[in-house]
Enzyme design. Structure first.
Site, PDB file in Angstrom:
ATOM      1  N   ASP A  75       5.824   4.403   5.124  1.00 40.46           N
ATOM      2  CA  ASP A  75       6.723   3.426   5.751  1.00 40.46           C
ATOM      3  C   ASP A  75       6.791   2.125   4.962  1.00 40.46           C
ATOM      4  OD1 ASP A  75       4.022   3.048   6.552  1.00 40.46           O
ATOM      5  OD2 ASP A  75       4.635   1.836   8.266  1.00 40.46           O
ATOM      6  N   HIS A  76       6.078   2.071   3.848  1.00 39.54           N
ATOM      7  CA  HIS A  76       6.125   0.886   2.986  1.00 39.54           C
ATOM      8  C   HIS A  76       6.678   1.184   1.597  1.00 39.54           C
ATOM      9  CE1 HIS A  76       3.726  -1.797   5.681  1.00 39.54           C
ATOM     10  NE2 HIS A  76       3.397  -0.608   6.170  1.00 39.54           N
ATOM     11  N   HIS A 131      -7.865  -1.124   5.334  1.00 37.22           N
ATOM     12  CA  HIS A 131      -6.902  -0.313   6.079  1.00 37.22           C
ATOM     13  C   HIS A 131      -7.324   1.152   5.941  1.00 37.22           C
ATOM     14  CE1 HIS A 131      -3.240   0.708   8.077  1.00 37.22           C
ATOM     15  NE2 HIS A 131      -2.626   1.203   7.025  1.00 37.22           N
ATOM     16  N   HIS A 148       1.314   3.877   1.989  1.00 35.63           N
ATOM     17  CA  HIS A 148       1.809   4.598   3.153  1.00 35.63           C
ATOM     18  C   HIS A 148       3.337   4.669   3.090  1.00 35.63           C
ATOM     19  CE1 HIS A 148      -1.931   4.281   5.946  1.00 35.63           C
ATOM     20  NE2 HIS A 148      -1.851   5.471   5.377  1.00 35.63           N
ATOM     21  N   HIS A 207       0.856  -1.190   0.000  1.00 34.30           N
ATOM     22  CA  HIS A 207       0.000   0.000   0.000  1.00 34.30           C
ATOM     23  C   HIS A 207       0.891   1.239   0.000  1.00 34.30           C
ATOM     24  CE1 HIS A 207       0.812  -0.671   4.252  1.00 34.30           C
ATOM     25  NE2 HIS A 207       0.328   0.524   4.566  1.00 34.30           N
TER      26      HIS A 207
END
Length: 372
Positions: free
Chosen positions: A66-67, A185, A64, A62
């Site tokens: 931090d990914h 999410h 976000h 996804h």
């Protein structure tokens, strides 16, 4: 063929001295597939036994940060280290992720004037409106990327949900089938199943000798399911001398979520050999986890039970949970308590707490019929 999972980053939200941001590598013979690429992934690769130059595919769960914030930097580093030998054609890196990833990469590379020495291809899968709260859905106009391809970018696919299978088929080759399924999410998130194709069973060599079949091309034909006729006129059928096929291994890697959208996740993860599931907060923080679209250890174990997974790996921990090696005394945020919470629910073989640089080998399945 060997298969190994290597966790490069197991922390949520941001990298810390104890846990880097999300990144996981599936290493097979000759190739590395990267799942998520949070900040610091390239540094973690350098600290690991893996070779970044072996990365051929990247999967993003996804959008976000931090990914995926580590992705432009990783591509630039791969470019600096790639071979520029004259006449040597560089193979493209295939990148799979939600709609918007292509635009993110193109804008990042354009504004930084980054020049890559190898081609890359972004394949986007289109989320559905039920994967997040309304405010988490990105307007399709904002994710459109219809301009000229960036130098070294090649045209990728746009993949839509299969209405019957309720999933996205990303990759099919001689060794693997990779599919994505929908998760809920704060923004649309996805899980991936990597299914190894079944392998032909072993030849019964002793029986072949008794029948007078000599090693060579005949062995190959029989293993491929063909029949052969011997010089004495006897027909040898493949089924008579080849054991039943050996099922392939299945790995399932889930992105951030508070649960799946439908039963496609359970079906695709059915009897997974290894299931990697986030557990951002412990069971006492379940309300907070749900509020932010995350899971707890027991929630992860419940899903693993629903698909009869054999091994459950908990991942993506809040940075408050330090690795077990750093625990001191009566730490109220004890990571091992999270393992106990999952183990009290999980009916499979084992619960594992992921830590940075943890390596898990996935053994080849064996045919339990007699072998010679």
């Amino acid at each position: 063929m060997s298969m190994e999972l290597v966790f490069l980053g197991t922390g949520a939200a941001y990298p810390s001295p104890y846990r880097s941001a999300s990144a996981l590598v599936l290493r097979t013979e000759g190739d590395c597939w990267l799942f998520d690429c949070g900040e610091g992934t390239q540094t973690q690769l350098m600290r690991s036994h893996l070779k970044a130059g072996r990365i051929t595919k990247i999967f993003i769960t996804h959008l976000h940060g931090d990914h995926m914030f580590g992705l432009p930097g990783l591509l630039c580093t791969l470019s600096l280290n790639c071979s520029t030998t004259a006449g040597k054609e560089q193979q493209p890196v295939h990148i799979y992720g939600p709609a918007g990833l292509r635009k993110f990469l193109r804008v990042s590379l354009e504004l930084s004037n980054s020049q890559l020495l190898f081609p890359y291809i972004v394949h986007e899968f289109v989320p559905t409106a039920d994967q997040s709260p309304t405010e988490g859905m990105i307007d399709s106009v904002k994710t459109e990327c219809d301009g000229e391809l960036y130098p070294q970018e090649q045209e990728g696919r746009t993949i839509y949900l299969d209405p019957e299978e309720k999933c996205y088929t990303l990759l099919e080759n001689e060794q693997f089938v990779v599919k994505a399924f929908r998760l809920y999410h704060r923004i649309p998130s996805f899980g991936f199943t990597v299914q190894e194709r079944e392998r032909p069973g072993r030849l019964n060599v002793e029986k072949l000798k008794e029948l007078g079949v000599r090693p060579g091309p005949a062995y190959g034909k029989l293993k491929n399911g063909e029949s052969i006729v011997l010089e004495n006129g006897v027909t040898v059928h493949s089924a008579d001398v080849v054991q039943t096929s050996i099922p392939g291994r299945k790995l399932c890697i889930l992105g951030d979520c508070s649960g799946p959208i439908d039963d496609a996740a359970q079906r695709l993860c059915w009897e997974a050999d290894v299931l990697v599931h986030e557990a951002t907060l412990n069971d006492t923080q379940k309300d907070k986890a749900l509020e932010h679209g995350h899971s707890t250890p027991s929630m992860a174990a419940d899903f693993a039970n629903s698909c009869q997974a054999k091994q459950l790996v908990l991942n993506h921990f809040s940075q408050r949970y330090k690795p077990s090696s750093l625990l001191k005394g009566e730490d109220e945020n004890n990571i091992m308590e999270m393992k106990l919470q999952a183990a009290g629910v999980f009916k499979g073989n084992e619960v594992i707490i992921a830590e940075d640089f943890l390596s898990i080998s996935v053994p080849i399945k064996k045919n339990h019929s007699s072998t010679l």
